[in-house]
Design a protein around this motif. Sequence first.
Motif, PDB file in Angstrom:
ATOM      1  N   GLU A 225       8.231   7.240   5.570  1.00 35.29           N
ATOM      2  CA  GLU A 225       7.602   5.999   6.033  1.00 35.29           C
ATOM      3  C   GLU A 225       6.081   6.101   6.005  1.00 35.29           C
TER       4      GLU A 225
ATOM      5  N   LEU B 143       5.758   4.847  14.715  1.00 37.56           N
ATOM      6  CA  LEU B 143       5.240   4.268  13.476  1.00 37.56           C
ATOM      7  C   LEU B 143       4.646   2.879  13.717  1.00 37.56           C
ATOM      8  N   GLU B 144       5.283   2.115  14.568  1.00 38.63           N
ATOM      9  CA  GLU B 144       4.778   0.785  14.897  1.00 38.63           C
ATOM     10  C   GLU B 144       3.419   0.876  15.601  1.00 38.63           C
TER      11      GLU B 144
ATOM     12  N   PHE C  35       1.934   3.967   4.317  1.00 39.54           N
ATOM     13  CA  PHE C  35       0.889   3.410   5.170  1.00 39.54           C
ATOM     14  C   PHE C  35      -0.431   3.356   4.425  1.00 39.54           C
ATOM     15  N   ASP C  36      -1.162   2.283   4.597  1.00 38.36           N
ATOM     16  CA  ASP C  36      -2.515   2.183   4.041  1.00 38.36           C
ATOM     17  C   ASP C  36      -3.498   2.931   4.942  1.00 38.36           C
TER      18      ASP C  36
ATOM     19  N   ARG D 196      -4.681  -0.570  11.789  1.00 38.44           N
ATOM     20  CA  ARG D 196      -5.195  -1.904  11.434  1.00 38.44           C
ATOM     21  C   ARG D 196      -6.449  -2.246  12.224  1.00 38.44           C
TER      22      ARG D 196
ATOM     23  N   ARG E 142       0.717   2.164  13.072  1.00 36.85           N
ATOM     24  CA  ARG E 142       0.302   1.118  12.132  1.00 36.85           C
ATOM     25  C   ARG E 142      -0.653   0.135  12.809  1.00 36.85           C
TER      26      ARG E 142
END
Length: 376
Positions: free
Chosen positions: A301, A366-367, A305-306, A374, A370
């Motif tokens: 996963e 992971l949430e 990710f960026d 951002r 992320r």
Amino acid sequence: MELFNVYSLYPIEPVRGKGCFVYDEDGTEYLDLYGGHAVISIGHAQPDYVRAVSEQVGKLGFYSNSVRNSLQVELAERLGRVSGYGDYRLFLCNSGAEANENALKLASFHTGRSKILAIEKAFHGRTSGAVAVTDNPAISSPFNRTPHVEFTPLNDLAAAREKLATREYAAVIVEGIQGVAGIHCPTDEFLRGLREAATESGTQLILDEIQSGYGRTGHFFAHQQAGIRPDLITTAKGMANGFPIGGVLIAPHFEARPGMLGTTFGGNHLACAAAIAVLKVIERDRLVDNAAAVGSYLLEELKHFDGLKQVRGRGLMIGIEIDGSGSELRKKLLFEKHVFTGGAGASTVRLLPALCLTRELAGRFLEAFRAVLREK
């Protein structure tokens, strides 16, 4: 009297834990993805572990190594079976650094040689011999520096072979995965070549599995992926889920002589009871397999990710290198998302959760991760 302050502390004090969570005095819940430096292997306050330690302290907490201790025998037999090293012998001590000290000493006793080959960016502990083979001048005092230690780059087999061919080295010591350096994995080819070169030169191969062992990488010891057998294996951190203990797994060709090694607290009754409980839970709950499965999910996963420079590791030993300050990102995760993570260097976030981490909790991390990325 005040504490000798050598740590940069977060203004948070966990006062209790359960599974993969810790709680502060106000009851705030934090998802623990660091396990106190890879120490919490089966989860905080795991019931079987709590019961085993409580029962043992009610019977006998300590006696010295001048008498028989059947718990040491049980621990050695169980560890040998679970790890696949049943023909090795176990020396018990109190920490990872002490385990490495004793492994280095055994190699020197066995070979009659004084030189050690270590790996660049390695971390093996803060005691005298362990810090001498650690490639970090910031934690090495003038007293610790010695001409007996040389370093070679990780995964540069030609350079290692060239040094070992001189037949001057008692041992070559390498981490199963470099942890403090930022989760850098030795290749299978490097470990196999190192094993071959050490055998040819009469050098003892020491695998430091203090952080990477005890199922963390999806194998009981990380080096087992390469299919090699070291001469000495050191272990500690996850060995007793927070109770101080360390150990050296010693190949059959070493001679044991009275007085060669010794320890007051090593292998005490409480430590052994804790370590036996850990192995029982790891085996019963198939936590090595769980570390492999949940770790693979996280690694896969994270690749999508960026904003990440690199994702490294195996199982539940993961390094996430970001483009920016790892420290600042970790603070955001902790204070905004209530997730504990670790660091390594300026830009790497380190994940070392308990082996009982579920896919659901991994998804929760992971949430949060992320969302924090951002906001950068």
